[in-house]
Design an enzyme around this catalytic site. Structure first.
Site, short mmCIF file in Angstrom:
data_model
loop_
_atom_site.label_atom_id
_atom_site.label_comp_id
_atom_site.label_asym_id
_atom_site.label_seq_id
_atom_site.Cartn_x
_atom_site.Cartn_y
_atom_site.Cartn_z
N CYS A 611 11.06 46.73 -3.43
CA CYS A 611 10.87 47.44 -2.07
C CYS A 611 9.46 48.04 -2.07
CB CYS A 611 12.07 48.15 -1.32
SG CYS A 611 12.00 48.16 0.41
N HIS A 723 17.01 44.62 -1.94
CA HIS A 723 17.87 45.69 -2.51
C HIS A 723 19.38 45.02 -2.90
CE1 HIS A 723 15.55 49.22 -1.46
NE2 HIS A 723 15.27 48.61 -0.32
#
Length: 787
Positions: A611, A723
């Site tokens: 991310c 994630h």
């Protein structure tokens, strides 16, 4: 010759269309007129009023000519009525007439604007009471207003939680704007937000439809329709009517949803009668409170959820407000705290945004991003958030009502200490939430911190008398040693406070996801593994639970890197997600870790980014809209040929897909599926020397075709927005195997690692063994079903 006297021009609102809704003043003005003008369709609505009068009409897009002619005839001495639908001052002709008179004259014509019942009022009446609180009226027609300006107005209304009424939502030649408007609102509101559509309001052919924000565009919508989109408090009552609470406080037992006493719309600081026990018809609720932060509230709440679920009860978790950068993504793309997602798993149900209606994600020392019912609202400082508190409270009440209606028991969790008297006026998560739900409160204290009896006594002493009446017991947590040593202290505490101690919980080592990154600072570093995985401990690290699967791997040490000299001691570096990419990138450079990571890679090391960490591995990161801060851009580490632009409209999805061919360079071969979740506000594009890593084929339950992440040509640097991917043992071992091979070994299967369900059952068994649950069930009103 004498000068000709000017006449009178009435600009008249006809109302929605049915003569029954024409006001007496409007009827009188038309009757007095000698000349009546308007769009032909409007004149056809009042045939009995125009009979015998002069009339003239023009078509659509000839409004200027119509108004100019009305002024001219009035200047010639006639009494003229210019009619409009709805109200003449709301998207009607009043403004255009006044503009023409100002620019062209004649100045001596007397113009009177006669109000009418507007379309938005008529539609609202047909739907129920959706406009009882602040609302914004926006036309989606871009004939006279630039679409980008309309978009900005939609965004502002969505962020501010206005009820939104859309005029001119869709035409034969303009079909995309309503979809885009929905997407803008979805970025800030729950997909289940009620939406009402009224076609031909208050006239022949009327059609009323109630839908929700996620799916309303599939209904029949045209230029004769008006769309009303609720705010975070709007609900559909038992008769299918839309209601937006104004803020009046309801008496107990009076509620808008199935008799639930959730006091939807109650003023935050109004005193509420407190229950000494469960009331008839009220959903039983248990509130887990604490003497401070990190005393074990989340884990104990999860254990109680599992105990109740094992007895066959429909149970749900609830935390009004959570402050954490470890978030989970629900099936609809909404964000909640990871602790509530864990508690939902303990209940055996899927997480949803009502379980944590307010999520605060810190992104600076004094500010945070506010997530309301799963959707980002704005970045706020302390004082801004305090001003926003009433809106947040409405969301809390609405979400709790929905959960309580759908479940037999709610297990609630507080935040920090319930006795922070300096914060009492701002509280929406502790005792005010317990009072709203009529919950019985259990106070949890951590004996490892020392002074456990003082902390319990002090906490109870600082509560108001009515609040203390809600406390039905105390739990002493994390004890090591002979419990009998506490007997005399417990007896004295019970004598002084009148509150029973329900049990002492011995220390229990559990493999459960951490609620927040703050726990990283209390974690002991593992240094004895053959392979050492280093995760950079960014100041604003987010979703640190991504890396907990490495802790379950035999012969793997997970180390959090804070200083440049630690880099030389690890075999793999992972840059994690962050709540503030540009700020943490600057910290990375100032700390010397940026240079150390680049040197590590130059010497042959492997670097992964997740991310925000993926964004940092690339080149320039731009923030032209100020999504994160006032920093316009920053230069990344340059290890991936990727550029990123931060944009408003966060992407939050549960996602899955497959590795692209370029991922083979990083060792990802033979995978048929990769899954995780997205929480990001950036768009990254690969340059010449990097290739996308993953093709996402599903997002939030729908089909997709989106490239994600990037990988370098040699596979030693890769990143992704996903994630949770390291939960997949095959993927984890694809990363670890080359590191073990360099040391003459291979990773072992993590066969002895306990899975989540087994750990939750261990936790529930632990509570059942050491707590006086019969006493608790009686206090909550569950003794009959839990016997």
């Amino acid at each position: 010759m004498s000068e000709m006297m000017s006449g009178q021009l009435y600009i008249v609102g006809l109302g929605p269309g049915d003569p029954a809704h024409l006001t007496p003043a409007a009827r009188a003005a038309i009757e007095r007129a000698e000349v009546v003008t308007g769009y032909k369709t409007y004149l056809e609505l009042i045939p009995e009023l125009v009979a015998g009068k002069q009339t003239f009409s023009t078509g659509m897009r000839q409004e200027t000519e119509r108004c100019r002619e009305a002024l001219r005839r009035a200047a010639d001495g006639a009494t003229v009525a210019l009619v409009c639908s709805g109200d003449a001052g709301i998207y009607g002709m009043a403004g255009l007439v006044l503009e023409l008179q100002q620019a062209e004259g004649p100045e001596d014509v007397e113009v009177e604007i006669v109000p009418g019942v507007s379309a938005v009022q008529g539609a609202a009446a047909r739907l129920g009471a959706p406009l009882m609180h602040d609302f914004a009226v926006i036309s989606l027609s871009d004939l006279l207003t630039d679409w980008q300006l309309i978009r900005r107005r939609l965004e502002a209304a969505a962020v501010a939680d206005f009820v939104v009424a859309l005029y001119n939502p869709k035409s034969k030649g303009r079909v995309d704007q309503i979809e885009e408007a929905r997407d803008i609102l979805l970025a800030h509101r729950d997909p289940s937000t009620p939406v009402g559509i009224v076609r031909n309001a208050c006239r022949r052919g009327e059609m009323v439809t109630v839908s929700d924000l996620a799916s309303f565009t599939a209904e029949t919508i045209d230029m004769s329709s008006l769309v009303i989109i609720g705010n975070s408090s709007t609900f559909v009552d038992a008769r299918g009517r839309l209601v937006t609470p104004r803020g009046y406080r309801l008496r107990r037992g009076e509620s808008p949803a199935g008799g639930r006493p959730e006091a939807r719309g109650a003023r935050l600081n109004d005193p509420m009668p407190l229950a000494s026990g469960p009331e008839p018809g009220r959903t039983p609720a248990i509130f887990i409170a604490g003497t401070g932060s990190d005393v074990g509230k989340s884990v104990i709440a999860a254990g109680l959820c599992r105990l109740l679920a094992r007895r066959g009860l429909r149970v749900a978790p609830f935390k009004a407000q959570n402050m954490a950068n470890n978030a989970a993504v629900c099936a609809d793309g909404g964000e909640i705290g990871r602790a509530q997602a864990l508690q939902a798993a303990a209940c055996g149900i899927a997480p949803n945004v009502d379980m944590n209606p307010v999520l605060l994600k810190p992104n600076s020392e004094t500010g945070c991003q506010v997530i309301l019912q799963g959707r980002p609202v704005a970045n706020m400082g302390v004082h801004e958030y305090h001003a926003f508190r009433d809106t947040a409270w409405q969301a809390v009440c609405t979400s709790y009502a929905r959960l309580a209606t759908a479940h037999q028991v709610v297990v609630m969790e507080g935040a920090g200490s319930i006795a922070e008297i300096n914060l009492r006026r701002q509280d929406i998560v502790n005792m005010v939430a317990a009072r709203m739900a009529g919950a019985r409160v259990i106070l949890v204290a951590d004996i490892e911190r020392g002074g456990v009896f003082a902390s319990i006594f002090g906490t109870l002493s600082l509560l108001e008398a009515a609040e203390r009446e809600l406390v039905c017991g105390v739990i002493i947590n994390r004890f090591r040693g002979d419990v009998s040593l506490l007997d005399s202290g417990i007896a004295e505490l019970e004598r002084r406070t009148g509150v029973p101690v329900l049990g002492v919980l011995p220390w229990l080592e559990l493999q459960l996801p951490d609620e927040d990154s703050l726990s990283l600072d209390n974690r002991r570093q593992q240094n004895d593994g053959l392979v050492r995985v280093g995760v950079v401990r960014l100041p604003r690290i987010a979703n640190s639970t991504d890396f907990e699967p490495f802790e379950r791997e035999p012969e793997v040490s997970l180390v959090y890197l804070r200083r440049p000299e630690q880099v030389a001691e690890v075999d793999l570096i992972i840059l994690p997600g962050t709540k503030s990419t540009l700020a943490d990138l600057e910290w990375l450079k100032q700390s010397g870790l940026a240079r150390a990571i680049v040197d590590f890679h130059t010497k042959g090391g492997q670097v992964i980014g997740i991310c925000g960490g993926f964004q940092m591995l690339g080149g320039v990161i731009r923030d032209p809209q100020g999504v994160e801060s006032e920093r316009a851009e920053g230069e990344g580490l340059g290890l991936l040929d990727v550029e990123t632009e931060l944009r408003s409209g966060k992407q939050t999805h549960q996602a899955e897909g497959h590795f692209l061919p370029a991922a083979a360079a990083a060792g990802f071969v033979g995978f048929d599926r990769v899954a995780g979740y997205e929480i990001h506000a950036g768009v990254s594009r690969c340059g010449i020397t990097s290739r996308p890593l993953i093709r996402l084929t599903r997002r939030s339950g729908g089909e997709a075709a989106v490239d994600d992440g990037a990988v370098s040509a040699d596979g030693r640097v890769w990143g992704t927005y996903l994630h949770g991917i390291f939960e997949d043992e095959r993927l984890r071992h694809a990363v670890l195997t080359p590191l073990f091979l360099r040391k003459g070994s291979r990773p072992e299967p993590a066969g002895d690692a306990r899975n989540l369900q087994a750990e939750l059952n261990r936790l529930a068994d632990h509570l059942q063994t050491h707590l006086d649950l019969d006493r608790l069930w009686r206090a909550v009103g569950l003794d009959g079903v839990m016997a």
